[in-house]
Design an enzyme around this catalytic site. Structure first.
Site, short mmCIF file in Angstrom:
data_model
loop_
_atom_site.label_atom_id
_atom_site.label_comp_id
_atom_site.label_asym_id
_atom_site.label_seq_id
_atom_site.Cartn_x
_atom_site.Cartn_y
_atom_site.Cartn_z
N SER A 63 11.45 3.38 16.70
CA SER A 63 11.77 4.68 17.27
C SER A 63 13.22 5.09 17.13
O SER A 63 13.95 4.17 17.56
CB SER A 63 11.21 4.83 18.60
OG SER A 63 11.51 6.19 18.96
N SER B 3 0.84 -1.27 -0.12
CA SER B 3 0.00 0.10 0.10
C SER B 3 0.78 1.25 0.02
O SER B 3 0.57 2.27 0.60
CB SER B 3 -0.98 0.07 1.02
OG SER B 3 -1.81 -1.08 1.21
N GLY C 20 9.73 10.04 14.63
CA GLY C 20 8.51 10.19 15.14
C GLY C 20 7.88 8.85 15.15
O GLY C 20 6.55 8.94 15.02
N ARG C 21 8.34 7.66 15.43
CA ARG C 21 7.59 6.48 15.40
C ARG C 21 8.04 5.84 16.44
O ARG C 21 8.75 6.19 17.53
CB ARG C 21 8.37 5.42 14.41
CG ARG C 21 8.32 6.06 12.99
CD ARG C 21 9.21 5.40 11.97
NE ARG C 21 8.36 4.42 11.55
CZ ARG C 21 8.70 3.47 10.40
NH1 ARG C 21 10.10 3.67 9.89
NH2 ARG C 21 7.99 2.42 10.05
N SER D 290 14.70 13.14 14.81
CA SER D 290 13.64 11.87 15.29
C SER D 290 12.95 11.51 14.13
O SER D 290 12.79 12.27 13.08
CB SER D 290 12.98 12.09 16.43
OG SER D 290 12.03 13.06 16.19
N HIS E 244 17.67 18.79 17.44
CA HIS E 244 16.89 17.59 17.76
C HIS E 244 16.71 16.90 16.32
O HIS E 244 16.17 17.40 15.36
CB HIS E 244 15.72 17.84 18.45
CG HIS E 244 14.78 16.61 18.72
ND1 HIS E 244 14.94 15.66 19.50
CD2 HIS E 244 13.52 16.28 17.91
CE1 HIS E 244 14.03 14.76 19.37
NE2 HIS E 244 13.25 15.10 18.56
N ASN F 133 19.61 14.09 20.32
CA ASN F 133 19.80 15.32 20.47
C ASN F 133 21.26 15.85 20.46
O ASN F 133 22.27 15.15 20.95
CB ASN F 133 19.17 15.93 21.92
CG ASN F 133 17.85 15.70 21.81
OD1 ASN F 133 16.99 16.14 21.02
ND2 ASN F 133 17.44 14.89 22.84
#
Length: 389
Positions: A266, A220, A260-261, A258, A256, A270
């Site tokens: 994840s 998908s 976002g998971r 990341s 920072h 920093n």
């Protein structure tokens, strides 16, 4: 004769009557006058109680002395040693602040570098370093390269992302395609200008890059990885020569990054990044060593990220006519098994009018956060949306 004798007698009687009245009046006046008695015996001799009491008052009452008004003197409070010490400390702090502001403000006049042209200087146009280049605050402009790569191919898919932290290791295989799309947006704006005298600007920036499995119809077409990177930078202009280059910029960045998971995918960290900018003609060089802000071991998604993505990078930029070339080098600054890093080459070239193409090749570790400890080669081709310089 008898009448004259009677008249004379009558006049004498009138004169005697008048003299008697005057004598009585004088006696009464002397009795009522507040005479000063010579002694207490004189007061005792008085028959009237009221006169005798008045006599005693006149004899023994102390004379009334009118005192001049006493001037009111405001009390003078001596400063306590604590107050004096605080005032001295405040004076010293203000003096130190003035010296720091002056030193920082004078960074651009130190050294013996030649005068630069702000309309030609790459770093000046990128960071508004000289007074002639200042555009004020809150003007949005490009930061890192902004591009869209419909084709982004890798030689080694990372279908089992892992980390020394067991909570961040994927057990189930991810079905990925080698070809995907990649795009990056990166903007910055100046939030505060001339913080220290006429030097020192505060910039805030945001970069987002996404890898999109657009050709993976069986899954998908998911977004495989998106990295979010907000930061704030304090930049100062300098002006001195180093190895034939003009050192034009000095700064520090709080960064920072990341994806976002949630676990196990994840990834984040920093950094405090130090910036050193050099240039000459159409060539610019940015050196960025950094320090990672350590996290608690149990919450660290990628505890060994420094040994792969590195402890600093060096980016060289060169402009030739309408072609922009950049080369980024990154290394862990360690030896042995921890000697890792990456290299990335970008080329923005003209196609037609303002339409520009973009070619990118990457080799090494950490093309994205999910691949921080995965080595692969990536090749991308697309369009450049905004100029880097």
């Amino acid at each position: 004769m008898a009448f004259k004798s009677f008249e004379r007698r009558y006049l004498e009687l009138g004169v005697l009557t008048i003299l008697g009245s005057l004598t009585t009046s004088l006696a009464n006046a002397e009795a009522t006058a507040p005479a000063s008695p010579a002694s207490a015996e004189a007061c005792v001799a008085l028959a009237s109680n009221a006169d005798r009491l008045a006599c005693y008052d006149r004899l023994f009452k102390a004379p009334t002395i009118i005192q001049p008004p006493t001037p009111v003197v405001e009390p003078v409070l001596a400063a306590s040693p604590v107050m004096v010490e605080r005032e001295n400390e405040q004076t010293q702090l203000e003096s130190l602040k003035d010296k720091v502001v002056q030193k920082v403000s004078d960074l651009h006049i130190l050294g013996a570098a030649p005068k630069f042209d702000p309309t030609v200087s790459l770093l000046d146009r990128r960071w508004e370093l000289s007074e002639e280049s200042k555009l004020g605050v809150w003007n949005i402009r490009a930061y890192q390269p902004v591009y869209l790569l419909p084709v982004f191919w890798t030689s080694n898919k990372n279908e089992f992302p892992n980390s020394p932290n067991p909570q961040n290791t994927v057990e189930d295989k991810q079905d990925l395609t080698s070809a995907e799309a990649k795009f990056q947006i990166s903007l910055k704006t100046k939030a505060w200008e001339n913080i220290f005298g006429n030097n020192g600007d505060l910039w805030v920036g945001y970069t987002q890059s996404s890898r999109w499995q657009v050709y993976n119809s069986e899954e998908s077409r998911p977004f495989r990885e998106t990295n979010y990177e907000p930061e704030a930078s304090l930049m100062f202009r300098t002006n001195y020569n180093v190895l034939g280059l003009n050192a034009r910029l000095l700064g520090v960045t709080l960064n920072h990054q990341s994806n976002g998971r949630s676990d196990p995918l994840s990834r984040s960290w920093n950094r405090v990044i130090f910036n050193f900018g050099f240039e000459k003609d159409n060539f610019a060089l940015m050196l960025r060593p950094w320090y990672r802000v350590e996290e608690d071991a149990k919450d660290d998604n990628n505890p060994d990220i420094k040994d792969y993505i590195g402890r600093g990078d060096l980016t060289a930029f060169y402009r030739h006519k309408q072609n922009d070339f950049s080369l980024m080098l990154r290394h862990s600054l360690k030896g042995g098994d921890r000697s890792n890093g990456a290299v990335q080459f970008d080329w923005a070239f003209p196609i037609k009018d303002k339409l520009r193409g973009h070619f990118q090749i990457f080799d090494g570790y950490g093309e994205s956060l999910i691949d921080y400890n995965h080595r692969a080669t990536y090749v991308g081709l697309g369009v450049s949306l905004m100029n880097l310089y």
